[in-house]
Design a protein around this motif. Sequence first.
Motif, mmCIF file in Angstrom:
data_model
loop_
_atom_site.group_PDB
_atom_site.id
_atom_site.type_symbol
_atom_site.label_atom_id
_atom_site.label_comp_id
_atom_site.label_asym_id
_atom_site.label_seq_id
_atom_site.Cartn_x
_atom_site.Cartn_y
_atom_site.Cartn_z
ATOM 1 N N UNK A 183 0.861 -1.309 0.003
ATOM 2 C CA UNK A 183 0.129 -0.052 -0.036
ATOM 3 C C UNK A 183 0.794 1.137 -0.114
ATOM 4 N N UNK A 184 0.571 2.297 -0.856
ATOM 5 C CA UNK A 184 1.467 3.236 -1.053
ATOM 6 C C UNK A 184 0.661 4.641 -1.390
ATOM 7 N N UNK A 185 0.977 5.689 -0.551
ATOM 8 C CA UNK A 185 0.227 6.886 -0.792
ATOM 9 C C UNK A 185 1.546 7.933 -1.215
ATOM 10 N N UNK A 186 1.298 8.753 -1.967
ATOM 11 C CA UNK A 186 2.496 9.762 -2.167
ATOM 12 C C UNK A 186 1.790 11.330 -2.387
ATOM 13 N N UNK A 187 2.886 12.093 -2.564
ATOM 14 C CA UNK A 187 2.558 13.550 -2.438
ATOM 15 C C UNK A 187 1.698 14.172 -1.496
ATOM 16 N N UNK A 188 2.272 15.104 -0.846
ATOM 17 C CA UNK A 188 1.406 15.866 0.312
ATOM 18 C C UNK A 188 0.566 14.749 0.940
ATOM 19 N N UNK A 189 1.241 13.836 1.701
ATOM 20 C CA UNK A 189 0.524 12.861 2.536
ATOM 21 C C UNK A 189 0.034 13.360 3.813
ATOM 22 N N UNK A 190 -0.861 13.027 4.162
ATOM 23 C CA UNK A 190 -1.451 13.548 5.727
ATOM 24 C C UNK A 190 -1.931 12.421 6.270
ATOM 25 N N UNK A 191 -1.535 11.946 7.489
ATOM 26 C CA UNK A 191 -2.214 10.814 8.219
ATOM 27 C C UNK A 191 -2.980 11.387 9.531
ATOM 28 N N UNK A 192 -4.100 11.228 9.787
ATOM 29 C CA UNK A 192 -4.310 11.612 11.013
ATOM 30 C C UNK A 192 -5.248 10.469 11.746
ATOM 31 N N UNK A 193 -5.079 10.332 13.340
ATOM 32 C CA UNK A 193 -5.802 9.229 14.036
ATOM 33 C C UNK A 193 -5.978 9.789 15.415
ATOM 34 N N UNK A 194 -6.998 9.322 16.016
ATOM 35 C CA UNK A 194 -7.336 9.658 17.251
ATOM 36 C C UNK A 194 -6.451 9.019 18.269
ATOM 37 N N UNK A 195 -5.744 7.820 17.875
ATOM 38 C CA UNK A 195 -4.705 7.202 18.824
ATOM 39 C C UNK A 195 -3.848 6.318 17.846
ATOM 40 N N UNK A 196 -2.900 5.760 18.451
ATOM 41 C CA UNK A 196 -2.148 4.699 17.837
ATOM 42 C C UNK A 196 -2.107 3.349 18.288
ATOM 43 N N UNK A 197 -3.318 3.062 19.188
ATOM 44 C CA UNK A 197 -3.469 1.578 19.753
ATOM 45 C C UNK A 197 -3.422 0.399 18.648
ATOM 46 N N UNK A 198 -4.234 0.863 17.498
ATOM 47 C CA UNK A 198 -4.373 0.005 16.503
ATOM 48 C C UNK A 198 -3.030 -0.577 15.870
ATOM 49 N N UNK A 199 -2.123 0.042 16.091
ATOM 50 C CA UNK A 199 -0.612 -0.322 15.385
ATOM 51 C C UNK A 199 -0.126 -1.402 16.299
ATOM 52 N N UNK A 200 -0.539 -1.647 17.407
ATOM 53 C CA UNK A 200 0.009 -2.607 18.338
ATOM 54 C C UNK A 200 -0.538 -3.980 18.493
ATOM 55 N N UNK A 201 -0.197 -5.181 18.726
ATOM 56 C CA UNK A 201 -0.888 -6.348 19.050
ATOM 57 C C UNK A 201 -1.527 -6.214 20.394
ATOM 58 N N UNK A 202 -2.373 -6.624 20.554
ATOM 59 C CA UNK A 202 -3.012 -7.058 21.979
ATOM 60 C C UNK A 202 -1.933 -7.293 23.183
ATOM 61 N N UNK A 203 -0.910 -8.190 22.797
ATOM 62 C CA UNK A 203 0.172 -8.583 23.650
ATOM 63 C C UNK A 203 0.871 -7.256 23.977
ATOM 64 N N UNK A 204 1.347 -6.574 22.974
ATOM 65 C CA UNK A 204 2.027 -5.579 23.029
ATOM 66 C C UNK A 204 1.598 -4.386 23.724
ATOM 67 N N UNK A 205 0.455 -4.223 23.682
ATOM 68 C CA UNK A 205 -0.231 -3.128 24.190
ATOM 69 C C UNK A 205 -0.320 -3.441 25.744
ATOM 70 N N UNK A 206 -0.618 -4.589 26.117
ATOM 71 C CA UNK A 206 -0.522 -5.162 27.518
ATOM 72 C C UNK A 206 0.628 -4.963 27.971
ATOM 73 N N UNK A 207 1.803 -5.204 27.340
ATOM 74 C CA UNK A 207 3.125 -5.097 27.819
ATOM 75 C C UNK A 207 3.716 -3.671 28.097
#
Length: 187
Positions: free
Chosen positions: A59-83
């Motif tokens: 997956x690729x996005x180019x030129x003036x990329x802007x990403x917004x999220x209310x949090x970054x919890x979705x980036x981590x696995x459940x076990x990593x979040x708990x750790x």
Amino acid sequence: DDRENHLKKNDTYLSCDQMKYSQKDDTKIVELFGNVNIFQNDKSITGKKAFYNEDTGEFRVENNVEFKSTNLKWLLTSSKKAAVKGDKTKESIESETRITCKKLTFNSQTKELILFGDVTIVQPDKTIRCDHLKMDDAIGWIFLSGNISIEKDAKDTLNCDFVSVDIENEVFFASRNVSTEFFIDKD
């Protein structure tokens, strides 16, 4: 993994000026051009061009990329979040985040997220700038390189050319031309 399955279960909306969909054999490719907007729940990404190859997971996005999220919890696995133990790390994971760059790539097979060119990450308490960022989820590390500037609470600063972060152990390494200024709390 469970994060990818969770993301795929949520409705995704997109708009753009032009879209090209192609399928050859079992390979499905989607290309988006002009004013690309992709939204999902509490996340959005915009750019001028996007590409997705279902077969390779690219997956690729180019030129003036802007990403917004209310949090970054979705980036981590459940076990990593708990750790996660550190309060500052938890705060960063739970904070609203805005990222801008020239190009963003993600490969779901290799679990690598790469940001290129004028990368800026803004959270309520910090701003991070660099030329290049790579999150290698397979090994649990984040690497920043080139013209790194980190400003925290509008007073503490770190400048260098290379940073590596061990996500699991919550350890931060800075190298190459390191300079820093920080204030010690009197409490």
